[in-house]
Design an enzyme around this catalytic site. Sequence first.
Site, PDB file in Angstrom:
ATOM      1  N   GLU A  73      34.313  38.912  25.417  1.00 32.52           N
ATOM      2  CA  GLU A  73      34.838  37.755  24.670  1.00 32.52           C
ATOM      3  C   GLU A  73      36.021  38.237  23.846  1.00 32.52           C
ATOM      4  O   GLU A  73      35.964  39.302  23.227  1.00 32.52           O
ATOM      5  CB  GLU A  73      33.744  37.174  23.778  1.00 32.52           C
ATOM      6  CG  GLU A  73      34.145  35.872  23.122  1.00 32.52           C
ATOM      7  CD  GLU A  73      32.997  35.242  22.341  1.00 32.52           C
ATOM      8  OE1 GLU A  73      31.853  35.234  22.832  1.00 32.52           O
ATOM      9  OE2 GLU A  73      33.260  34.786  21.222  1.00 32.52           O
TER      10      GLU A  73
ATOM     11  N   GLU B 167      26.183  38.348  21.297  1.00 29.00           N
ATOM     12  CA  GLU B 167      26.207  38.731  19.880  1.00 29.00           C
ATOM     13  C   GLU B 167      24.823  38.602  19.263  1.00 29.00           C
ATOM     14  O   GLU B 167      24.633  37.947  18.225  1.00 29.00           O
ATOM     15  CB  GLU B 167      27.240  37.896  19.120  1.00 29.00           C
ATOM     16  CG  GLU B 167      28.641  38.104  19.655  1.00 29.00           C
ATOM     17  CD  GLU B 167      29.737  37.452  18.817  1.00 29.00           C
ATOM     18  OE1 GLU B 167      29.424  36.718  17.867  1.00 29.00           O
ATOM     19  OE2 GLU B 167      30.919  37.675  19.137  1.00 29.00           O
TER      20      GLU B 167
HETATM   21  C1  GAL Z   1      32.074  34.458  18.702  1.00 24.37           C
HETATM   22  C2  GAL Z   1      30.895  33.784  19.354  1.00 24.37           C
HETATM   23  C3  GAL Z   1      31.287  32.469  19.975  1.00 24.37           C
HETATM   24  C4  GAL Z   1      32.107  31.675  19.013  1.00 24.37           C
HETATM   25  C5  GAL Z   1      33.302  32.453  18.611  1.00 24.37           C
HETATM   26  C6  GAL Z   1      34.254  31.723  17.704  1.00 24.37           C
HETATM   27  O1  GAL Z   1      31.702  35.471  17.838  1.00 24.37           O
HETATM   28  O2  GAL Z   1      30.344  34.610  20.339  1.00 24.37           O
HETATM   29  O3  GAL Z   1      30.135  31.756  20.340  1.00 24.37           O
HETATM   30  O4  GAL Z   1      31.322  31.365  17.909  1.00 24.37           O
HETATM   31  O5  GAL Z   1      32.860  33.622  17.934  1.00 24.37           O
HETATM   32  O6  GAL Z   1      35.313  32.546  17.330  1.00 24.37           O
END
Ligand code: GAL
Length: 814
Positions: free
Chosen positions: A507, A430
Site C-alpha cells: 500500500e 495493518e
Molecule cells: C492505511 C490503511 C487504509 C487507509 C489508508 C488511508 O493505513 O491501510 O485502509 O485507511 O491508510 O491513508
Amino acid sequence: MFKLILALTLLSGTAFAQSRTRISFNKDWKFFLGDEPNAKSLAYNDLKWRKLTLPHDWSIEGKFDEKNPAKPEGGGLPTGIGWYRKEFIAPANFKDRLITVEFDGVYKNSEVWINGQYLGKRPYGYSSFSYEISKFLKAGKNSIAVKVDNSAQPDSRWYSGSGIYRNVWLTSAAKVSIKHNGTFVKTFLISGDKGQSNESRKLKPGESIASVNAEIEIENKFKTKGVYKILTTILDDKNSQLQKKEWPLNTSETSITMMISGLGIANPKLWSVDHPTMYKLVVEIAQADGKIIDQYTTPFGVRDFNFDAVKGFSLNGKPMKILGVCLHHDLGALGAAVNVRAMERQLEIMKAMGVNAIRTAHNPPAPEFLDLCDKMGFLVMDEAFDMWAKKKTKNDYHLDFPAWHKRDLEEMIKRDRNHPSIILWSIGNEIREQFDSTGIAITKELVGIVKNLDKTRPVISALTETKAEKNFIYQANALDIYGLNYNHKLYKDFPINYPGVKFLATETTSALETRGFYDTADTIRRWPKDGKTKFTEGNNEWSASAYDNVSAYWGSTHEETWAAAKKYDHVSGLFVWTGFDYLGEPLPYPWPARSSYFGIVDLAGFPKDSYYMYQSEWTNKPVLHILPHWNWKQGKSVEVWAYYNNADEVELYLNGKSLGKKSKQGDDLHVHWNVSFEPGTLKAVSRKSGKDVLIREVKTAGDPAKIELIADRKNIKADGKDLSFVTVRVLDAAGNVVPDADNLVDFQVEGVGFIAGVDNGFQASLEPFKANYRKAFHGLCLAILQSTEKTGTIKLTASSAGLASSSIIIKTGK
Ligand code: GAL
C-alpha cells in the site's frame, strides 16, 4: 473423509447433460427496514413490505447525516437492522435433490430461516456462505427470511453498505454431486525453453505442456452406495474439447475427495494481463448406466509467476512490475450493491490507466469481481481481514474473529483458489497484532490455514511496523513476501536490511485530491501534518489540490511514490491507495466531507489529473495531458503542468506565443511552466525527433450555456441489470467545459429504464445518490441509467435553468 488417488484411464464421449441447476435467486424479495422478529415464520404477512430485486444496499438509499452511527468515516449514511423475505415454490423433486441457497455476501450478521426453521448466522459481511435446505422444504409455498443487523457501529473503517448486497443463488444438485466450491484445479507448466521434459518425451524449445491436476470434493449427504464414474473434460477458450477422461468412483462415505492427476494441455495459451486466456474443467458424475447426474464447471488459467528478492516479479518468465491499485468494494452512487457492469467499468478505467493489479482492500470481494479480473487480465491480491482479535473500531470483526476466522479464511480460499488472476493471499492489513507477541501465533495459524488449502500462491500481510525485531507478524517467519505499507524511503535499502527477502509495496501514497480543484503547486503539503496536530490547513471548499501536492503525513504524493518504486527492481510492485475514491474515510476533512480524497479517479468515475501521470508511465499509448483549466484572474501566476510520454519535449503556447520547450530530467514525471494568466488558448505540443506527437488545448471558458450528454455505451442489455453511465458536461456557448460550473441539473427519463444513481464526484456533497437531479461539480456530473427487462429505448433529458437542455437515447436489447 476418504481419499482416492487415481491415475490415467479411459476416454469417453458422453454428451453434457443439464444435471445441476443454479438459478439467480434475486427476484421477488420483500424488504422491511427495522426489526420484525415474526417475519421468520411462513405465515407472516409481508403485504405491506417493499418489493425489490437483489442485490440491495439500503444504506445508499438513505440520507447523509453527521449523526448517523456509521459516522462520516463509515460514509455518514444510515445503517441499522433490516429484514428480507421471499416466498417461493420448491424446485422440482426437491426431496431427492440437494437444494442449496448461496449468499455471495450479506452485510452483516445475517441470520436465515426457511419456513421458520433457523439455518444459521454469518457475522462477517464480506464472506460468501450457503445453506443446504432440502430437508426444510415442502411442496408448494415456502418462505425464506433473512435478518440483517448492521446496527452496531462504528464497524468497517470505510462504507460497508447494509443488506443482501451481493447475489443470491439457488442450486439443485443430485444427492451424489460435486460440492459447492469443491474443486481445485492446479496447473504446472513444463517448458521446452527451460529444457524440461514431460513423462513421455523431452520438449523442444517453443513447446510446452501444462499438467493439470484437480482436487474434487464429492458430497454424498445421504450416503448413497453406488458405483459411479467421474468424467473430466478440458475445454479451451473457444469451448472446444481438448481432453476427456473417465475415472471410477465408489461412494459410501458422505464426503469424498478425489485427486485427479495426469490431465494436460499441449502448448497452452498462457493467462497473462495482456492475453488473459481461460480454460475450463468440466467435471461430471455418471451413474453405472451412463446417465450424467451432475456437472460442475471450473474456469481456470495456465500461468506461472515468481517473486524474486533481487529481480522482483515475473509472469510467465517475463519480468514485470505489479502496477496495482487498492480498491474498496463500493460502486460510488450505487453503494455496495453488486452490479457487474459497474465493476467492469471501474476495471476498464483502471486498465486504460495502465493498472495491471488490484488489491481487494481489505476483504474478500464479490465473486464476479474476480471473474472480471480473470477475463480482463488483472493480477489480484485477495485480502481476508482488516483486523484480527485486536480491534480497529469498537464493533468491527475483532468481536467475531476468535470464533469465525478459520471458517471465513478457509471459505475464501476455497471459493477463490481457481482464479488465475489471484497471485497473493493477504491474511491482513495493518493488523494490530504486529505490535505484540500474540501476532506470532496468529500469523502461523492463518498461514497454515491458507497453505493447507493452497500451496501454489504466496501468503502476505500488509505491514506498517518497519523495525523487523519489533514486528511480530514478521517475527512469525511464516510469510512468503514482505508486504510494506507506505515508507517509500525504505525501498532503497530494503535488500541491505532484509537480505534475501522478497518485497512488495502492498500500500502506498494516500495522496489527497479533488477533481478540478487547483491550489498553488509550489509546496508539498501533508494533511494532516502529523498524528498529534489537529487539521486546520484545509480550505473552506473541502477540497484538496489536484496538482498532486497533498498527501497524508504517512503517505506521499503520486510522483514521490512512483519515482521510488520505479527505481528498484527488488520492489516487485506497488498498490496505490486508491484507484477510485470510496465512500467513507473522508480524511483530512470533517463533515460534510463523507468520502475519500485518495482516489486517482473520483467517486463518479472521472479521472483526476494524476491519472495521466500513471498513464504516461504505465502504458505505451501516447499521452499528453495539461493542467489546470484556463479560467483565472488576469495576471495571476499559474503553474502549468504537462504529463507526457513517447516524446522528447513539450512546447507550450499561450494564444499562439511560445512559452518554451521543456523536457523531463532525471526522476521528473512532469514538466511545468509558470505562466502569467491571460485569457485565451493554452496549447501544448509534444514532439519526438522534431515531429509532433500530440497536441492538447485548454481554452478559457465563458459562462455556462448548454448541457452535453456523453454515454459510455449507447446499446445495453435489456436484462434489468445493465447500465449506461452518462457524463453530463456543462459547456459554454463555444463548447468548452466550464471549470467552475455547479449548475443544478434535472433529469427526466422516458422508456424502458430508470436512474440507478447520480453523482458528481464531490467528496463533501450531501445530495442523495438516488435522485433525478444533481449539481454539476467543476463542470461535470453523472447519471447512471439502468435497463429493465423490456427491450426498447431509454431517453434521458438533462435540463438546467438558463442552459440549453440535452437528450440522449440508449437502446436496450436482448
Ligand atoms: C492505511 C490503511 C487504509 C487507509 C489508508 C488511508 O493505513 O491501510 O485502509 O485507511 O491508510 O491513508
